[in-house]
Design a protein around this motif. Structure first.
Motif, PDB file in Angstrom:
ATOM      1  N   ALA A   3      28.200  19.161 -10.857  1.00 18.51           N
ATOM      2  CA  ALA A   3      29.543  19.392 -10.340  1.00 18.51           C
ATOM      3  C   ALA A   3      29.520  19.726  -8.858  1.00 18.51           C
ATOM      4  N   VAL A   4      28.446  20.372  -8.411  1.00 14.42           N
ATOM      5  CA  VAL A   4      28.351  20.809  -7.029  1.00 14.42           C
ATOM      6  C   VAL A   4      27.924  19.688  -6.105  1.00 14.42           C
ATOM      7  N   PHE A   5      26.851  18.972  -6.480  1.00 14.04           N
ATOM      8  CA  PHE A   5      26.323  17.942  -5.607  1.00 14.04           C
ATOM      9  C   PHE A   5      26.692  16.539  -6.062  1.00 14.04           C
ATOM     10  N   GLY A   6      27.764  16.426  -6.857  1.00 13.92           N
ATOM     11  CA  GLY A   6      28.193  15.112  -7.281  1.00 13.92           C
ATOM     12  C   GLY A   6      28.510  14.205  -6.103  1.00 13.92           C
ATOM     13  N   THR A   7      29.022  14.797  -5.042  1.00 18.15           N
ATOM     14  CA  THR A   7      29.326  14.003  -3.855  1.00 18.15           C
ATOM     15  C   THR A   7      28.070  13.607  -3.098  1.00 18.15           C
ATOM     16  N   LEU A   8      26.983  14.328  -3.338  1.00 14.00           N
ATOM     17  CA  LEU A   8      25.713  13.974  -2.699  1.00 14.00           C
ATOM     18  C   LEU A   8      24.960  12.931  -3.512  1.00 14.00           C
ATOM     19  N   ASP A  48      13.395  20.258  -3.122  1.00 15.85           N
ATOM     20  CA  ASP A  48      12.267  19.405  -3.470  1.00 15.85           C
ATOM     21  C   ASP A  48      12.408  18.040  -2.801  1.00 15.85           C
ATOM     22  N   GLU A  49      11.290  17.340  -2.685  1.00 15.97           N
ATOM     23  CA  GLU A  49      11.259  16.085  -1.942  1.00 15.97           C
ATOM     24  C   GLU A  49      12.091  14.994  -2.607  1.00 15.97           C
ATOM     25  N   LEU A  50      12.142  14.965  -3.931  1.00  9.63           N
ATOM     26  CA  LEU A  50      12.919  13.934  -4.616  1.00  9.63           C
ATOM     27  C   LEU A  50      14.400  14.073  -4.302  1.00  9.63           C
ATOM     28  N   PHE A  51      14.924  15.269  -4.460  1.00  9.55           N
ATOM     29  CA  PHE A  51      16.338  15.490  -4.136  1.00  9.55           C
ATOM     30  C   PHE A  51      16.588  15.255  -2.656  1.00  9.55           C
ATOM     31  N   SER A  52      15.662  15.719  -1.808  1.00  8.52           N
ATOM     32  CA  SER A  52      15.819  15.550  -0.365  1.00  8.52           C
ATOM     33  C   SER A  52      15.885  14.075   0.017  1.00  8.52           C
ATOM     34  N   SER A  53      15.056  13.253  -0.617  1.00  7.19           N
ATOM     35  CA  SER A  53      15.070  11.822  -0.307  1.00  7.19           C
ATOM     36  C   SER A  53      16.379  11.176  -0.751  1.00  7.19           C
ATOM     37  N   THR A  54      16.958  11.678  -1.851  1.00  6.07           N
ATOM     38  CA  THR A  54      18.245  11.168  -2.303  1.00  6.07           C
ATOM     39  C   THR A  54      19.341  11.499  -1.298  1.00  6.07           C
ATOM     40  N   VAL A  55      19.301  12.719  -0.772  1.00  7.74           N
ATOM     41  CA  VAL A  55      20.264  13.119   0.257  1.00  7.74           C
ATOM     42  C   VAL A  55      20.101  12.239   1.494  1.00  7.74           C
ATOM     43  N   LEU A  56      18.862  11.999   1.881  1.00  6.90           N
ATOM     44  CA  LEU A  56      18.598  11.156   3.041  1.00  6.90           C
ATOM     45  C   LEU A  56      19.205   9.765   2.859  1.00  6.90           C
ATOM     46  N   GLU A  58      21.617   8.870   0.892  1.00  7.70           N
ATOM     47  CA  GLU A  58      23.075   8.924   0.765  1.00  7.70           C
ATOM     48  C   GLU A  58      23.772   9.109   2.107  1.00  7.70           C
ATOM     49  N   PHE A  59      23.155   9.849   3.021  1.00  2.00           N
ATOM     50  CA  PHE A  59      23.837  10.215   4.269  1.00  2.00           C
ATOM     51  C   PHE A  59      23.294   9.497   5.508  1.00  2.00           C
ATOM     52  N   ASP A  60      22.270   8.675   5.342  1.00  3.53           N
ATOM     53  CA  ASP A  60      21.708   7.929   6.471  1.00  3.53           C
ATOM     54  C   ASP A  60      22.584   6.700   6.746  1.00  3.53           C
ATOM     55  N   LYS A  61      23.723   6.922   7.398  1.00  8.77           N
ATOM     56  CA  LYS A  61      24.716   5.870   7.587  1.00  8.77           C
ATOM     57  C   LYS A  61      24.213   4.726   8.465  1.00  8.77           C
ATOM     58  N   ASN A  62      23.350   5.026   9.436  1.00 10.65           N
ATOM     59  CA  ASN A  62      22.855   3.967  10.333  1.00 10.65           C
ATOM     60  C   ASN A  62      21.508   3.394   9.889  1.00 10.65           C
ATOM     61  N   SER A  63      21.038   3.809   8.719  1.00  4.75           N
ATOM     62  CA  SER A  63      19.829   3.252   8.097  1.00  4.75           C
ATOM     63  C   SER A  63      18.600   3.292   9.002  1.00  4.75           C
ATOM     64  N   ASP A  64      18.436   4.434   9.714  1.00 11.48           N
ATOM     65  CA  ASP A  64      17.250   4.571  10.563  1.00 11.48           C
ATOM     66  C   ASP A  64      16.192   5.476   9.923  1.00 11.48           C
ATOM     67  N   LEU A  65      16.379   5.780   8.637  1.00  6.85           N
ATOM     68  CA  LEU A  65      15.433   6.577   7.846  1.00  6.85           C
ATOM     69  C   LEU A  65      15.288   8.010   8.348  1.00  6.85           C
ATOM     70  N   LYS A  66      16.318   8.514   8.966  1.00  6.69           N
ATOM     71  CA  LYS A  66      16.375   9.916   9.354  1.00  6.69           C
ATOM     72  C   LYS A  66      17.834  10.306   9.485  1.00  6.69           C
ATOM     73  N   LEU A  67      18.077  11.603   9.508  1.00  5.85           N
ATOM     74  CA  LEU A  67      19.440  12.095   9.651  1.00  5.85           C
ATOM     75  C   LEU A  67      19.618  12.685  11.037  1.00  5.85           C
ATOM     76  N   ASP A  68      20.577  12.125  11.788  1.00  8.88           N
ATOM     77  CA  ASP A  68      20.855  12.661  13.114  1.00  8.88           C
ATOM     78  C   ASP A  68      21.779  13.867  12.984  1.00  8.88           C
ATOM     79  N   ASP A  69      22.151  14.457  14.109  1.00  8.34           N
ATOM     80  CA  ASP A  69      22.929  15.695  14.072  1.00  8.34           C
ATOM     81  C   ASP A  69      24.256  15.515  13.340  1.00  8.34           C
ATOM     82  N   VAL A  75      26.204  16.515   5.803  1.00  7.32           N
ATOM     83  CA  VAL A  75      25.514  17.109   4.649  1.00  7.32           C
ATOM     84  C   VAL A  75      25.920  18.571   4.496  1.00  7.32           C
ATOM     85  N   ALA A  76      25.852  19.320   5.592  1.00  6.20           N
ATOM     86  CA  ALA A  76      26.155  20.751   5.552  1.00  6.20           C
ATOM     87  C   ALA A  76      27.597  21.002   5.119  1.00  6.20           C
ATOM     88  N   ASN A  77      28.529  20.212   5.645  1.00 10.01           N
ATOM     89  CA  ASN A  77      29.937  20.394   5.294  1.00 10.01           C
ATOM     90  C   ASN A  77      30.191  20.069   3.827  1.00 10.01           C
TER      91      ASN A  77
END
Length: 213
Positions: A3-8, A48-56, A58-69, A75-77
């Protein structure tokens, strides 16, 4: 924590009794300058790395394999909005009564060694006097996320006065269930929305403070 991270996590299935996401935590209790009250709580969660990679992904909009500011801010919001309903997974009680906390001004997200790190600080609506029994901890009422303090030193309070005793309490699951059999029902174990009863399994920083004088 569906319920909390459904959007992630797109397509996440409902939470079952066992956790799907794991995080190592640190809690720093901030005292007032006179060391008579608790002024705030500082939280750090390393996922954990598995969840972290899923977040990456989901939120890597420019597909550069990293999250910019900007992506990390999103993610934080998202986390802040999601956790608000659950009091940011905090357990704060004084002599068994819940203490109301203010929402954190912001949540900061970052990545380190391929792991998502979440930082935030908040304050009680009224400073908590160091008297009686104060319990502080973190738990997910949906059981979807296991947030663990791997070392007792990761639950810290600096300059605790001599009138207070500090202890880290790690409940034994079997004992916790036995002591709460009447309230732990089959509906509780199959409810994906979670209940506050999951707090009985949470690791707690317990402060027992006597009144001086």
């Amino acid at each position: 924590m569906a319920a909390v991270f459904g959007t992630l996590l797109a397509g996440t299935t409902p939470a079952l009794v066992h956790p799907h996401v794991f995080a190592e935590a640190r809690l720093d209790v901030v005292l007032s300058p006179d060391h008579k009250t608790i002024a705030g709580l500082r939280h750090l969660w390393r996922f954990d790395e598995l969840f972290s990679s899923t977040v990456l992904m989901e939120f890597d909009k420019n597909s550069d394999l990293k999250l910019d500011d900007a992506e990390l801010k999103e993610v934080a919001n998202t986390i802040k909005t999601s956790l608000a309903e659950y009091n940011y997974f905090q357990m704060v009680t004084l002599d068994g009564k819940d203490i109301k906390m203010k929402a954190p001004a912001e949540i900061v997200a970052s990545f380190d060694n391929n792991q998502l790190i979440v930082l935030f600080e908040d304050q009680p609506q009224e400073p908590i006097k160091l008297k009686g029994k104060i319990d502080l901890g973190v738990y997910d009422p949906t059981f979807y996320t296991a947030i663990d303090f791997t070392d007792d030193a990761n639950m810290s309070v600096k300059d605790l006065p001599a009138s207070c005793a500090r202890a880290v309490v790690r409940p034994d699951p079997d004992t916790a269930i036995a002591q709460n059999q009447k309230t732990l029902t089959e509906a509780f174990f199959n409810d994906p929305t979670g209940t506050d009863m999951s707090k009985i399994f949470a690791t707690k920083l317990e402060l027992n403070c006597r009144t001086e004088g």
